[in-house]
Design an enzyme around this catalytic site. Structure first.
Site, PDB file in Angstrom:
ATOM      1  N   HIS A 224      50.990  43.583  45.585  1.00  0.00           N
ATOM      2  CA  HIS A 224      49.612  43.098  46.210  1.00  0.00           C
ATOM      3  C   HIS A 224      49.763  41.528  46.493  1.00  0.00           C
ATOM      4  O   HIS A 224      48.734  40.930  47.131  1.00  0.00           O
ATOM      5  CB  HIS A 224      48.614  43.342  45.148  1.00  0.00           C
ATOM      6  CG  HIS A 224      48.205  44.725  45.179  1.00  0.00           C
ATOM      7  ND1 HIS A 224      47.204  45.239  45.417  1.00  0.00           N
ATOM      8  CD2 HIS A 224      48.910  45.945  44.207  1.00  0.00           C
ATOM      9  CE1 HIS A 224      47.064  46.639  45.116  1.00  0.00           C
ATOM     10  NE2 HIS A 224      48.240  46.911  44.510  1.00  0.00           N
TER      11      HIS A 224
ATOM     12  N   ASP B 159      47.970  33.802  49.823  1.00  0.00           N
ATOM     13  CA  ASP B 159      47.439  34.963  49.459  1.00  0.00           C
ATOM     14  C   ASP B 159      47.857  36.363  49.945  1.00  0.00           C
ATOM     15  O   ASP B 159      48.057  36.286  51.211  1.00  0.00           O
ATOM     16  CB  ASP B 159      45.746  34.901  49.734  1.00  0.00           C
ATOM     17  CG  ASP B 159      44.900  35.547  48.522  1.00  0.00           C
ATOM     18  OD1 ASP B 159      45.551  36.405  47.735  1.00  0.00           O
ATOM     19  OD2 ASP B 159      43.910  35.111  48.484  1.00  0.00           O
TER      20      ASP B 159
HETATM   21  P1  ADP Z   1      42.753  38.376  43.640  1.00  0.00           P
HETATM   22  O1  ADP Z   1      43.230  39.868  43.654  1.00  0.00           O
HETATM   23  O2  ADP Z   1      44.041  37.078  43.848  1.00  0.00           O
HETATM   24  O3  ADP Z   1      41.868  37.781  42.506  1.00  0.00           O
HETATM   25  P2  ADP Z   1      40.948  38.989  46.169  1.00  0.00           P
HETATM   26  O4  ADP Z   1      40.299  38.201  46.863  1.00  0.00           O
HETATM   27  O5  ADP Z   1      42.012  39.781  46.757  1.00  0.00           O
HETATM   28  O6  ADP Z   1      42.106  38.193  45.098  1.00  0.00           O
HETATM   29  O7  ADP Z   1      40.332  39.836  45.010  1.00  0.00           O
HETATM   30  C1  ADP Z   1      39.453  39.238  44.256  1.00  0.00           C
HETATM   31  C2  ADP Z   1      38.342  40.401  43.628  1.00  0.00           C
HETATM   32  O8  ADP Z   1      37.471  39.659  42.588  1.00  0.00           O
HETATM   33  C3  ADP Z   1      37.279  40.770  44.782  1.00  0.00           C
HETATM   34  O9  ADP Z   1      37.015  41.894  44.674  1.00  0.00           O
HETATM   35  C4  ADP Z   1      36.081  39.862  44.317  1.00  0.00           C
HETATM   36  O10 ADP Z   1      34.771  40.745  44.528  1.00  0.00           O
HETATM   37  C5  ADP Z   1      36.116  39.885  43.068  1.00  0.00           C
HETATM   38  N1  ADP Z   1      35.868  38.422  42.359  1.00  0.00           N
HETATM   39  C6  ADP Z   1      35.967  37.224  42.726  1.00  0.00           C
HETATM   40  N2  ADP Z   1      35.383  36.499  42.332  1.00  0.00           N
HETATM   41  C7  ADP Z   1      34.323  37.061  41.565  1.00  0.00           C
HETATM   42  C8  ADP Z   1      33.155  36.682  40.525  1.00  0.00           C
HETATM   43  N3  ADP Z   1      32.983  35.484  40.372  1.00  0.00           N
HETATM   44  N4  ADP Z   1      32.480  37.452  39.802  1.00  0.00           N
HETATM   45  C9  ADP Z   1      32.881  39.054  40.342  1.00  0.00           C
HETATM   46  N5  ADP Z   1      33.795  39.392  40.887  1.00  0.00           N
HETATM   47  C10 ADP Z   1      34.520  38.310  41.691  1.00  0.00           C
HETATM   48  O1  F6P Z   2      45.566  41.081  43.595  1.00  0.00           O
HETATM   49  C1  F6P Z   2      46.499  40.318  42.838  1.00  0.00           C
HETATM   50  C2  F6P Z   2      46.292  40.229  41.332  1.00  0.00           C
HETATM   51  O2  F6P Z   2      47.541  39.555  40.804  1.00  0.00           O
HETATM   52  C3  F6P Z   2      46.207  41.550  40.547  1.00  0.00           C
HETATM   53  O3  F6P Z   2      47.557  41.992  40.318  1.00  0.00           O
HETATM   54  C4  F6P Z   2      45.777  41.071  39.450  1.00  0.00           C
HETATM   55  O4  F6P Z   2      45.143  42.188  38.542  1.00  0.00           O
HETATM   56  C5  F6P Z   2      44.437  40.199  39.868  1.00  0.00           C
HETATM   57  O5  F6P Z   2      45.029  39.480  40.958  1.00  0.00           O
HETATM   58  C6  F6P Z   2      43.897  39.194  38.914  1.00  0.00           C
HETATM   59  O6  F6P Z   2      44.594  38.564  38.239  1.00  0.00           O
HETATM   60  P1  F6P Z   2      44.760  38.768  36.313  1.00  0.00           P
HETATM   61  O7  F6P Z   2      45.126  40.535  36.408  1.00  0.00           O
HETATM   62  O8  F6P Z   2      45.996  37.985  35.738  1.00  0.00           O
HETATM   63  O9  F6P Z   2      43.283  38.687  35.992  1.00  0.00           O
END
Ligand code: ADP
Ligand code: F6P
Length: 541
Positions: free
Chosen positions: A175, A387
Site C-alpha cells: 500500500h 504517499d
Molecule cells: P494513510 O493510509 O497513510 O493513513 P490515506 O489518505 O490513504 O493515508 O488514508 C487515510 C484514511 O484515514 C482515510 O480513509 C481517511 O478518511 C482516514 N482518516 C484520516 N484522518 C482521519 C481523521 N481525523 N478521522 C477519521 N478518519 C481519518
Molecule cells: O495505508 C498505509 C498504512 O500504512 C497502512 O498499512 C496502515 O494500516 C495505515 O497506513 C495506518 O498506519 P498504522 O496502522 O500504523 O496506524
C-alpha cells in the site's frame, strides 16, 4: 477501449491478512471499546469486503491481556466476513510494529533514510512476528482459499506459509511506495526481503513508478531472479517459482461515500460548520499525523499565502484535521510539537477579531463528521511529501456531490498522476507554488470548478475499490486451479464476484505512458480552455 466484463470466482474463501484489522480495540477506564481504524488500508479493504464472505486476520491494535474476543465477534456481526486476531506482546508491538515496520521500512520506502533506526533487534522480532502471522494463516487456510497479504509489515509471510506447507495461492499488495535501488539497498536485510516477496504468486504496487523501482531492485540486488519484462505485468522466475508483478492503484467505495455525503444529516452538519467558521473559503487538510504527509510544509505554504495575498486575510480559513498516529515513535512526537507550534505561530501572526486562520483538530473523526467537513470544504489540500496513493484525495472528491470544491494534490502521492485530469497538481516542497495554487483555487470560477470536479468524480467512481479487488484477483497466475473466469455476470452462484472492466484507460496503463515519455503528460492534465469547452459541450453556458 475494449469493454469486456469478466467475473472472477474464488472456489474457497478470500483470507485477507494485514497487520491492522479494520477495527481497533481501545482500552478506557471502564473496559474497552471498538473503534474504526484510520489509515487507507483499513478504510478501503473494509469497504471492499464488507459484503463478501471471508476472513480477515490481523492485530486488533491493543496490548495483550485485553479480553477482546466478544468485541471482535460483535464487529464481525456488522460485516459479512469474520475477524480473527493475532495477538502481539508489548515487546513485539515495540520492535515489530513501531520498530522494524515504522522506524525502518516506513521512512525508507518513503525516501527518508535519514529517519531510519536500523536496530538489528528489530529485524529479529520482525521475522518472528511474520512467522506468527504465517502460522495463524496456515492454520486457517485450505488449498481452495486465496490468501491476500497486505503491506510492508508482512513481507516475510509467504516463506513462513510455504514452510508450513500452505499450497493455496498467495498474493501481496504494497500500500506504500517502493523506493529506487539507491535507497532500498541501504537496508541491511534487503536480500531476504526480496527473496521472500518472490514466494508470493502475485505482487501488486500502487503505481508503475513503484513497480519499476521494485524490478530495478531485483535486477541490481538479486540477479539470479529472471525478469521477463511486460507491460503492465512483469513475470519473475526464481528457484522454479513464477511471480506476476503488476500495478493496481487502489480506490475507495465511491458510491457509499457519495450516498452518505448526500444524507440530510450530513448536509445540515456541513452547513453548521460553514456557518460557524468565518471566512468565504474553507481549505481542508485531513491526515494521520505523519511526517510523510507534509503537514508543516502545508502550514508554511498557507502562511506564505497570507503574507503574499493580504486581501485573503479574513476570507480564507484552513481546517487541519489530524488523527494521532504511532505516538510511541520519537519522530512522531517531534512532529506533533512542530505542527502545534506552527499553528500557534500562524494564528498569533494573523488572527483578527472574528477570524482565526487555522483551526486544528487532533482526533479521530467519525465517518459522519469527516463527510460533513469534506462537503463543507471549498478546497481539499492534499500535499504529502510521498504517499502510496492517498485516499483522502479520493474521499474528498466522492463527497463533493455539488461539485463546488477544488482539489490540490501533491505530485508525489499515487493519487497525483491519477487525478491530474481535474486537480491542481503541486510540488509540496515548493511553498510558493502551493500558495499560488491556493490563491488560484480560491478565486476560480464556478464553471471551471464544476468541470474539474466532474472529471475527478468520474475517475474516482470508475477506479473504485471493487475494481481494484477484481483486477488483483484476475492477475492470479493459478487462475485455472483456483479461479474460474466467466464471460458474463449472469452466474451469481459463487461466493466472491467482482466485475472488472478491462479498459485501456486504466491508470496503470496511463502511468506507463507518463513514466516513459514526459510528452505524454499533457494528455492527463486538462487545460483550462479544454475544461471550459467541455462545459460548453455539455450545454452549460
Ligand atoms: P494513510 O493510509 O497513510 O493513513 P490515506 O489518505 O490513504 O493515508 O488514508 C487515510 C484514511 O484515514 C482515510 O480513509 C481517511 O478518511 C482516514 N482518516 C484520516 N484522518 C482521519 C481523521 N481525523 N478521522 C477519521 N478518519 C481519518
Ligand atoms: O495505508 C498505509 C498504512 O500504512 C497502512 O498499512 C496502515 O494500516 C495505515 O497506513 C495506518 O498506519 P498504522 O496502522 O500504523 O496506524
Amino acid at each position: 477501449m475494449t469493454d469486456i466484463v469478466a467475473v472472477t470466482e474464488i472456489k474457497g474463501r478470500v483470507i485477507n491478512v494485514s497487520n491492522r484489522l479494520p477495527v481497533l480495540i481501545r482500552k478506557h477506564a471502564g473496559g474497552a471499546r471498538v473503534e474504526r481504524s484510520s489509515g487507507g488500508l483499513a478504510t478501503a479493504l473494509d469497504a471492499g469486503w464488507r459484503h463478501q464472505r471471508g476472513i480477515w486476520i490481523g492485530w486488533a491494535g491493543t496490548s495483550p491481556g485485553q479480553h477482546i474476543e466478544p468485541l471482535l465477534l460483535k464487529a464481525s456481526q456488522a460485516r459479512s466476513y469474520t475477524l480473527r486476531s493475532v495477538s502481539l506482546t508489548e515487546d513485539e508491538i515495540a520492535k515489530f510494529y513501531s520498530g522494524f515496520a515504522n522506524e525502518i521500512i516506513w521512512p525508507l520506502f518513503h525516501d527518508m533514510p535519514s529517519r531510519c533506526n536500523f536496530d538489528p533487534e528489530y529485524w529479529e522480532i520482525y521475522q518472528r512476528v511474520n512467522r506468527k502471522f504465517g502460522k495463524v494463516t496456515a492454520e486457517t487456510a485450505t488449498p481452495d482459499d486465496f490468501i491476500w497479504v497486505h503491506d510492508y509489515h508482512l513481507m516475510l509471510t509467504a516463506s513462513a506459509m510455504r514452510q508450513a506447507g500452505v499450497s493455496a495461492p498467495m498474493g501481496f499488495f504494497l500500500h506504500i511506495p517502493f523506493p529506487s535501488p539507491d535507497v532500498f539497498e541501504k537496508l541491511p536485510w534487503k536480500k531476504p526481503i526480496l527473496k521472500s516477496l518472490l514466494e508470493f504468486d502475485v505482487i501488486g504496487f500502487q503505481s508503475d513508478h513503484d513497480r519499476v523501482n521494485f524490478v530495478a531492485c531485483l535486477e541490481r540486488l538479486l540477479p539470479e531472479a529472471k525478469v521477463e519484462p511486460g507491460i503492465p505485468r512483469v513475470q519473475v522466475r526464481l528457484e522454479g517459482r513464477r511471480t506476476v508483478i503488476g500495478t493496481f492503484p487502489i480506490g475507495i467505495d465511491f458510491d457509499e461515500f457519495a450516498r452518505q455525503a448526500a444524507e440530510s444529516g450530513i448536509e445540515a452538519h456541513s452547513s453548521e460548520i460553514r456557518r460557524r467558521l468565518s471566512g468565504d473559503t474553507l481549505v481542508l487538510g485531513v491526515d494521520r499525523l505523519d511526517y510523510t504527509k507534509g503537514i508543516p510544509e502545508r502550514l508554511k505554504s498557507f502562511r506564505l499565502l497570507l503574507r503574499r495575498f493580504p486581501e485573503q486575510r479574513g476570507h480564507i480559513t484552513l481546517v487541519q484535521v489530524v488523527v494521532p498516529s504511532r505516538e510511541e515513535i520519537p519522530n512522531y512526537k517531534h512532529l506533533r510539537r512542530e505542527v502545534e507550534l506552527l499553528v500557534s505561530q500562524i494564528n498569533g501572526e494573523f488572527t483578527e477579531p472574528g477570524w482565526v486562520p487555522v483551526h486544528y483538530i487532533h482526533r479521530n473523526l467519525g465517518r459522519e463528521e469527516l463527510l460533513a467537513y469534506y462537503r463543507a470544504a471549498d478546497i481539499g489540500l492534499v500535499t504529502p511529501l510521498k504517499d502510496g496513493m492517498n485516499l483522502v484525495a479520493k474521499e474528498f472528491c466522492a463527497a463533493q456531490i455539488d461539485e463546488r470544491g477544488v482539489l490540490i494534490v501533491s505530485e508525489f502521492a499515487g493519487a497525483g498522476p491519477e487525478l491530474r485530469c481535474g486537480a491542481i497538481v503541486v510540488n509540496p516542497n515548493d511553498f510558493s507554488e502551493v500558495a499560488q495554487a491556493l490563491h488560484d483555487a480560491a478565486i476560480m470560477g464556478v464553471e471551471e470548478k464544476r468541470n474539474r470536479m466532474r472529471l475527478l468524480r468520474e475517475v474516482v467512481k470508475e477506479h473504485n475499490v471493487q475494481r481494484w479487488i477484481g483486477s488483483f484477483l484476475q492477475a492470479m497466475p493459478t487462475a485455472e486451479a483456483v479461479i474460474s473466469k466467466r464471460g458474463a455476470a449472469s452466474d451469481l452462484g459463487s461466493q466472491y464476484i467482482f466485475s472488472h472492466r478491462r479498459d485501456e484507460t486504466m491508470p496503470g496503463v496511463a502511468l506507463v505512458a507518463t513514466a516513459l515519455s514526459p510528452d505524454a503528460r499533457p494528455r492527463y492534465q486538462m487545460g483550462r480552455e479544454k475544461l471550459r469547452m467541455l462545459g460548453r459541450a455539455a450545454g452549460e453556458d
